[in-house]
Design an enzyme around this catalytic site. Structure first.
Site, mmCIF file in Angstrom:
data_model
loop_
_atom_site.group_PDB
_atom_site.id
_atom_site.type_symbol
_atom_site.label_atom_id
_atom_site.label_comp_id
_atom_site.label_asym_id
_atom_site.label_seq_id
_atom_site.Cartn_x
_atom_site.Cartn_y
_atom_site.Cartn_z
ATOM 1 N N ARG A 145 -2.834 10.586 -6.178
ATOM 2 C CA ARG A 145 -1.713 11.486 -6.508
ATOM 3 C C ARG A 145 -0.386 10.791 -6.780
ATOM 4 N NH1 ARG A 145 -0.143 16.885 -3.534
ATOM 5 N NH2 ARG A 145 -0.272 15.608 -1.668
ATOM 6 N N ASP A 146 -0.298 9.471 -6.578
ATOM 7 C CA ASP A 146 0.999 8.828 -6.832
ATOM 8 C C ASP A 146 0.799 7.435 -7.430
ATOM 9 O OD1 ASP A 146 3.769 8.868 -6.901
ATOM 10 O OD2 ASP A 146 3.981 7.974 -4.904
ATOM 11 N N ILE A 147 -0.153 7.329 -8.346
ATOM 12 C CA ILE A 147 -0.372 6.052 -9.026
ATOM 13 C C ILE A 147 0.814 5.764 -9.938
ATOM 14 C CG2 ILE A 147 -1.765 4.908 -10.806
ATOM 15 C CD1 ILE A 147 -3.011 4.799 -8.078
ATOM 16 N N LYS B 226 3.301 1.053 -7.075
ATOM 17 C CA LYS B 226 2.250 1.134 -6.051
ATOM 18 C C LYS B 226 1.086 0.201 -6.364
ATOM 19 C CE LYS B 226 4.078 4.599 -3.576
ATOM 20 N NZ LYS B 226 3.683 5.944 -3.211
#
Length: 329
Positions: A183-185, A189
């Protein structure tokens, strides 16, 4: 009781303020609950570090050991028992401690070469501090955009990064008993070492997919520019949401775009552009170095990942298969 005995054995029942004990026990209860509910009997041992241990390991979070900051945390290099580590300390007072406990629970089940391995956590403070294996001091975002560097990534290394991230996401989506959506690529990150090997980090927003489901409803959250438009409009997330974010990251490598709005608008334009213009989005130096057939096929794959329709996007497994084919062109 086990957590209270652990606390007392470290610090003594009368040596610390009462609120420290309460924080420790509350965080420990959350962590234990998350581990039990998500481990499926496969959790790796998680070491509980004291705040003093991590302060010593990082020289009280010295500036010269700091190497990365995101919106939720700061990362420091440290050393414990002669082993290099990464200490991830929350910088948001409004962050929910259960999110960190959940991240520990998720990461304790993961053992993959392209995902940063967790070693343990510190439960003494309101927002638990996480401890990881040491991998590198640079994110993909830093490598592309950091002041003082050219930002240039060779064609060979571009493919290597894209493949490493794809392997990690494929593992999350299909190789775990309960599929995980990151959900937060985003480029911040993804850690890189000097050989462009990849480690994915940052699982505080990750989401388990309900058994037998391919999508699930949840509030829209993530980083502007990388969030799946289908997720925004439908309020539904699926593995194809990670595929879109992956497409944006690879597009970022190709183009060097770094402003969130510029990145999002350019990626949207890229998804709609004609085949003749596909390769033109890559930097000229990349085109000169890489094989044109490879670059064209790669650009087409990225465009599919950025499609506005879930159905038209490939799965991450299909992305891996296509990357293997592209390397052989």
């Amino acid at each position: 009781m086990a957590l209270r005995r652990c606390y007392n054995s470290w610090f003594g029942s009368s040596l610390k303020p009462k609120w420290d004990a309460e924080v420790f026990l509350n965080n420990g209860a959350e962590l234990l609950e998350e581990l039990i509910t998500s481990s499926e009997g496969k959790s790796s041992p998680i070491r509980i570090f004291s705040a003093k241990e991590l302060e010593k390991a990082t020289k009280n979070y010295a500036d010269d050991l700091f190497f990365h900051e995101d919106s939720e945390y700061k990362m420091y290099k440290g050393t414990i028992d002669g082993r290099a580590i990464i200490v991830s300390k929350s910088i948001r007072s409004d962050f929910i401690s259960s999110s960190r406990a959940y991240e520990v629970a998720v990461l304790s089940r993961i053992n993959h070469v392209n995902i940063l391995k967790i070693l343990g956590c510190c439960l003494e403070i309101k927002i638990p501090t996480l401890v990881y294996e040491f991998f590198s001091h640079e994110t993909l975002y830093d490598r592309i955009h950091k002041s003082g560097t050219s930002g240039y990534i060779s064609w060979e290394n571009c493919l290597k990064i894209a493949t490493g991230v794809a392997y990690g996401l494929t593992y999350l989506h299909i190789d775990m008993a309960t599929p995980i959506i990151h959900r937060d690529i985003k480029s911040r990150k993804i850690l890189l070492d000097e050989h462009y090997n990849v480690k994915i980090v940052g699982f505080d927003l990750s989401l388990p997919m309900p058994l037998g489901e391919t999508e699930t409803e949840c509030p829209v959250i993530g980083t502007y520019g990388y969030v799946d438009p289908c997720y925004i409009t439908k309020g539904l997330v699926s593995e194809k949401s990670d595929v879109y974010s992956y497409g944006v990251v690879v597009f970022e490598i190709l183009t060097g775009k770094n402003k969130d709005r510029e990145l999002w608008e350019s990626a949207s334009e890229f998804a709609e552009c004609t085949e003749e213009k596909l390769v033109g989005f890559a930097e000229a130096i990349l085109l000169e170095e890489g094989k044109k057939d490879q670059l064209k096929a790669f650009a087409q794959l990225v465009r599919r990942c950025l499609s506005g329709s879930w159905e038209e996007r490939p799965t991450m497994k299909e992305v891996v298969q296509e990357l293997r084919r592209i390397k052989g062109l």
